[in-house]
Design a protein around this motif. Structure first.
Motif, PDB file in Angstrom:
ATOM      1  N   SER A 299      37.542  21.105  43.723  1.00 20.48           N
ATOM      2  CA  SER A 299      36.572  22.047  44.249  1.00 20.48           C
ATOM      3  C   SER A 299      36.064  22.928  43.112  1.00 20.48           C
ATOM      4  O   SER A 299      36.853  23.529  42.394  1.00 20.48           O
ATOM      5  N   ASP A 300      34.760  22.988  42.936  1.00 18.26           N
ATOM      6  CA  ASP A 300      34.144  23.828  41.897  1.00 18.26           C
ATOM      7  C   ASP A 300      34.777  23.626  40.517  1.00 18.26           C
ATOM      8  O   ASP A 300      34.997  24.577  39.779  1.00 18.26           O
TER       9      ASP A 300
ATOM     10  N   PHE B 174      34.918  29.329  40.266  1.00 15.16           N
ATOM     11  CA  PHE B 174      34.076  30.322  40.915  1.00 15.16           C
ATOM     12  C   PHE B 174      33.244  29.655  42.001  1.00 15.16           C
ATOM     13  O   PHE B 174      32.812  28.512  41.862  1.00 15.16           O
ATOM     14  N   ASP B 175      33.025  30.387  43.061  1.00  9.02           N
ATOM     15  CA  ASP B 175      32.117  29.923  44.086  1.00  9.02           C
ATOM     16  C   ASP B 175      30.705  30.328  43.654  1.00  9.02           C
ATOM     17  O   ASP B 175      30.522  31.306  42.931  1.00  9.02           O
ATOM     18  N   ARG B 176      29.742  29.556  44.113  1.00  6.11           N
ATOM     19  CA  ARG B 176      28.342  29.843  43.794  1.00  6.11           C
ATOM     20  C   ARG B 176      27.978  31.300  44.110  1.00  6.11           C
ATOM     21  O   ARG B 176      27.253  31.967  43.383  1.00  6.11           O
ATOM     22  N   LYS B 177      28.504  31.790  45.207  1.00  5.80           N
ATOM     23  CA  LYS B 177      28.148  33.148  45.659  1.00  5.80           C
ATOM     24  C   LYS B 177      28.807  34.230  44.806  1.00  5.80           C
ATOM     25  O   LYS B 177      28.451  35.399  44.897  1.00  5.80           O
ATOM     26  N   GLU B 178      29.779  33.849  43.994  1.00  5.69           N
ATOM     27  CA  GLU B 178      30.471  34.840  43.168  1.00  5.69           C
ATOM     28  C   GLU B 178      29.832  34.972  41.783  1.00  5.69           C
ATOM     29  O   GLU B 178      30.334  35.708  40.943  1.00  5.69           O
TER      30      GLU B 178
ATOM     31  N   TYR C 255      24.663  25.329  40.249  1.00  2.00           N
ATOM     32  CA  TYR C 255      26.098  25.337  39.963  1.00  2.00           C
ATOM     33  C   TYR C 255      26.703  24.069  40.539  1.00  2.00           C
ATOM     34  O   TYR C 255      26.550  23.783  41.716  1.00  2.00           O
TER      35      TYR C 255
ATOM     36  N   MET D  18      36.690  29.006  45.442  1.00  2.60           N
ATOM     37  CA  MET D  18      37.960  28.331  45.635  1.00  2.60           C
ATOM     38  C   MET D  18      38.865  29.212  46.488  1.00  2.60           C
ATOM     39  O   MET D  18      38.961  30.404  46.295  1.00  2.60           O
ATOM     40  N   GLU D  19      39.519  28.610  47.397  1.00  4.42           N
ATOM     41  CA  GLU D  19      40.402  29.387  48.242  1.00  4.42           C
ATOM     42  C   GLU D  19      41.755  29.553  47.579  1.00  4.42           C
ATOM     43  O   GLU D  19      42.305  28.637  47.004  1.00  4.42           O
TER      44      GLU D  19
ATOM     45  N   ARG E 255      35.593  37.171  40.958  1.00  5.70           N
ATOM     46  CA  ARG E 255      36.349  36.457  41.991  1.00  5.70           C
ATOM     47  C   ARG E 255      37.612  37.235  42.300  1.00  5.70           C
ATOM     48  O   ARG E 255      38.356  37.606  41.406  1.00  5.70           O
TER      49      ARG E 255
END
Lengths: 121, 143
Positions: free
Chosen positions: A99-100, B67-71, B119, B1-2, B87
């Motif tokens: 993920s990412d 990183f998430d796109r929104k971050e 991204y 990412m969680e 993040r």
């Protein structure tokens, strides 16, 4: 201990480097997070063999030929990481998710490796 | 990412030599191939940035895995491209964060209203079109 050269290895013209990784632990699992920027799921292999996990990935992306490099910090996007997991992991239950640009490998602890509560009599 | 709440230990950088405690015997990693290029400093890290150009554009690649796109935020301040990310990591009883802040000064005039950012797989790509060069103008010579 695995036998590996200390320098980056070149095989079939691919130069692999060791990715950055992090390790977390809980009661039930060991969690390894490996940073593999630029590599997609299809370009990634995870194998479990001989009490080791081997992660190999290399991006097929090539810079367009007409691009001129003005500044470069990144390394080639070809990664290899070999980690010894020993006997204390339930190999059949290993899971991995990308993920990412981060591969999360979940290594469930084998029953024998989990903390045991001892009854006091 | 969680980040899963159930993991008990704090996230720490590892380069294979710095395994700690009883983990050493459990997870005996080979030495790293390359010297650690990890500049861990107060939860701030420095993502690798590349700058390219072609005839029409400048292209920036930033490796910001996890990183998430929104971050991620991308800003343009005149000819300076600013990349930021924040993040939050939620651990059991404390929260920490990972952030980065990098900027790139672009070498020449650009069209700031046509910037494109995407991204994918942990790599941020920003494409900034160059300003159109002034075309040569022919001037008629009068007698």
């Amino acid at each position: 201990m695995t036998c590996q050269p200390k320098e980056a290895t070149t095989e079939n013209t691919i130069t692999y480097s060791q990715p950055r990784y992090y390790v977390d632990q809980s009661m039930d699992d060991t969690l390894v997070q490996i940073e593999l920027p630029g590599v997609s799921k299809d370009e990634l292999n995870l194998t479990v063999e001989n009490k080791e996990i081997l992660v190999e990935g290399s991006a097929s992306y090539k810079l367009p030929e007409n691009w001129k490099v003005l500044h470069r910090e990144s390394k080639a996007r070809a990664y290899r990481l070999r980690l010894r997991i020993g006997d204390q992991v339930d190999q059949a239950a290993i899971k991995a998710q990308l993920s990412d640009g981060v591969l999360t490998v979940t290594l469930p602890k084998a029953e024998a490796a989990k903390p045991q509560k001892v009854k006091i009599t | 990412m969680e980040i899963n709440m159930k993991y008990l230990t704090r996230r720490q950088p590892t380069n294979g030599r710095q395994l700690w405690g009883d983990f050493d015997s459990f997870f005996n990693a080979p030495p790293p191939f390359l010297p650690s290029f990890f500049d861990w400093n107060n939860d701030v890290y420095r993502p690798a940035i590349d700058l390219f150009e072609d005839e029409a554009s400048y292209i920036v690649h930033a490796e910001v895995p996890g990183f998430d796109r929104k971050e991620i935020t991308v800003e343009l301040e005149k000819d300076r491209l600013i990349l930021k990310g924040l993040r939050k990591l939620n651990d059991d009883d404390e929260s920490s964060e990972v952030s980065f802040h990098r900027s790139v000064t672009l070498p020449d005039a650009i069209k700031s209203d046509k910037v494109n950012a995407k991204y994918e797989n942990g790599v941020l790509t920003v494409t900034i079109p160059k300003a159109e060069a002034l075309k040569p103008v022919q001037i008629e010579v009068k007698s």
